[in-house]
Scaffold this motif. Structure first.
Motif, mmCIF file in Angstrom:
data_model
loop_
_atom_site.group_PDB
_atom_site.id
_atom_site.type_symbol
_atom_site.label_atom_id
_atom_site.label_comp_id
_atom_site.label_asym_id
_atom_site.label_seq_id
_atom_site.Cartn_x
_atom_site.Cartn_y
_atom_site.Cartn_z
ATOM 1 N N VAL A 49 0.829 -1.206 0.000
ATOM 2 C CA VAL A 49 0.000 0.000 0.000
ATOM 3 C C VAL A 49 0.863 1.256 0.000
ATOM 4 O O VAL A 49 0.515 2.268 -0.630
ATOM 5 N N ASN A 50 1.998 1.225 0.681
ATOM 6 C CA ASN A 50 2.870 2.399 0.708
ATOM 7 C C ASN A 50 3.290 2.821 -0.688
ATOM 8 O O ASN A 50 3.388 4.008 -0.993
ATOM 9 N N VAL A 51 3.548 1.851 -1.553
ATOM 10 C CA VAL A 51 3.944 2.166 -2.924
ATOM 11 C C VAL A 51 2.800 2.823 -3.699
ATOM 12 O O VAL A 51 3.020 3.723 -4.513
ATOM 13 N N ALA A 52 1.575 2.370 -3.420
ATOM 14 C CA ALA A 52 0.424 2.842 -4.193
ATOM 15 C C ALA A 52 -0.225 4.091 -3.613
ATOM 16 O O ALA A 52 -1.186 4.605 -4.214
ATOM 17 N N MET A 53 0.267 4.597 -2.502
ATOM 18 C CA MET A 53 -0.404 5.722 -1.844
ATOM 19 C C MET A 53 -0.562 6.963 -2.725
ATOM 20 O O MET A 53 -1.636 7.584 -2.723
ATOM 21 N N PRO A 54 0.431 7.373 -3.490
ATOM 22 C CA PRO A 54 0.207 8.551 -4.352
ATOM 23 C C PRO A 54 -0.926 8.344 -5.352
ATOM 24 O O PRO A 54 -1.749 9.249 -5.568
ATOM 25 N N ALA A 55 -0.994 7.157 -5.968
ATOM 26 C CA ALA A 55 -2.061 6.891 -6.934
ATOM 27 C C ALA A 55 -3.417 6.827 -6.245
ATOM 28 O O ALA A 55 -4.417 7.326 -6.785
ATOM 29 N N ILE A 56 -3.479 6.232 -5.067
ATOM 30 C CA ILE A 56 -4.747 6.163 -4.325
ATOM 31 C C ILE A 56 -5.187 7.553 -3.892
ATOM 32 O O ILE A 56 -6.371 7.901 -3.955
ATOM 33 N N ARG A 57 -4.255 8.368 -3.466
ATOM 34 C CA ARG A 57 -4.578 9.748 -3.042
ATOM 35 C C ARG A 57 -5.215 10.523 -4.185
ATOM 36 O O ARG A 57 -6.243 11.189 -4.000
ATOM 37 N N ASP A 58 -4.646 10.437 -5.362
ATOM 38 C CA ASP A 58 -5.185 11.180 -6.498
ATOM 39 C C ASP A 58 -6.525 10.617 -6.955
ATOM 40 O O ASP A 58 -7.417 11.370 -7.362
#
Length: 214
Positions: A49-58
């Motif tokens: 999840v840490n890797v995907a956090m920027p994409a999830i945030r947007d």
């Protein structure tokens, strides 16, 4: 003669019966593999999840504070309910709790993958963390019950610990690959087939145990 007899008796009584007579079989290897995969499924989720956090945030329009809660919502139930998870396994049966916890984890992962908003994502992440708190103690408890004290148990715990330690690095690699190739929702969708493999393998390989109670 009596001295020789006493020496022989002393030697045999000092030998660890479980460790000396234990022989690794295919079933032991499969049991260790299932328990390690179950633990890996739960522990790797944090770094993925840490890797995907920027994409999830947007995608879900997270605020900075809400983005931190996406991680905390998993870790707080996971850390807070570990003891309860272990005790539940004693009361209801370890294999039963492991299978149920993995099923809940897979269902919550589906909810995270389909989450339409930040609030839903935080809620499903909390359920994932709660489910993991019931699964991980079961893997340790079943290692203790399947492998006798001594070298067999030490080796089993070494393998389990090594795989758990590698979860951080593996999560970064897998998470980055999935986000780049298929999108962030796949870091949760991948948990569903893996969870089903764990459930089916656990029912076929892991020994059934009776509730202990008391």
């Amino acid at each position: 003669m009596s001295e020789l007899t006493n020496r022989s008796v002393g030697t045999s009584s000092a030998a660890p019966a479980g460790g000396a007579e234990f022989r690794w079989t295919r079933r032991h290897v499969l049991t260790l593999a299932v328990l390690c995969l179950a633990a890996l499924l739960d522990t790797i989720d944090v770094t993925v999840v840490n890797v995907a956090m920027p994409a999830i945030r947007d995608s879900l329009h997270f605020s900075e504070g809400g983005l931190a809660w996406m991680v905390d919502a998993y870790m707080v139930p996971f850390g807070g309910f570990l003891l309860l998870g272990g005790r539940t396994g004693d009361l209801l049966g370890r294999r039963r709790v492991l299978v149920a916890g993995t099923a809940v984890f897979a269902a919550a992962s589906l909810g995270s993958a389909l989450a339409p908003s930040a609030g839903v994502m935080i809620a499903t992440r909390a359920v994932e963390g709660l489910a993991a708190a019931f699964v991980v103690p079961m893997t340790l408890a079943m290692l203790t019950s399947v492998f006798p004290a001594g070298p067999p148990r030490t080796r089993a715990f070494s393998v389990w610990g090594g795989i758990s330690a590698a979860a951080g690095t593996l999560g970064l690699v897998v998470g980055g690959a999935l986000v780049s190739a298929a999108g962030w929702r796949w870091i949760f969708l991948i948990n569903i087939p893996v969870g089903l493999i764990v459930i089916v393998a656990a029912l076929r390989v892991l020994p059934a145990d009776s509730p202990r109670g008391g």
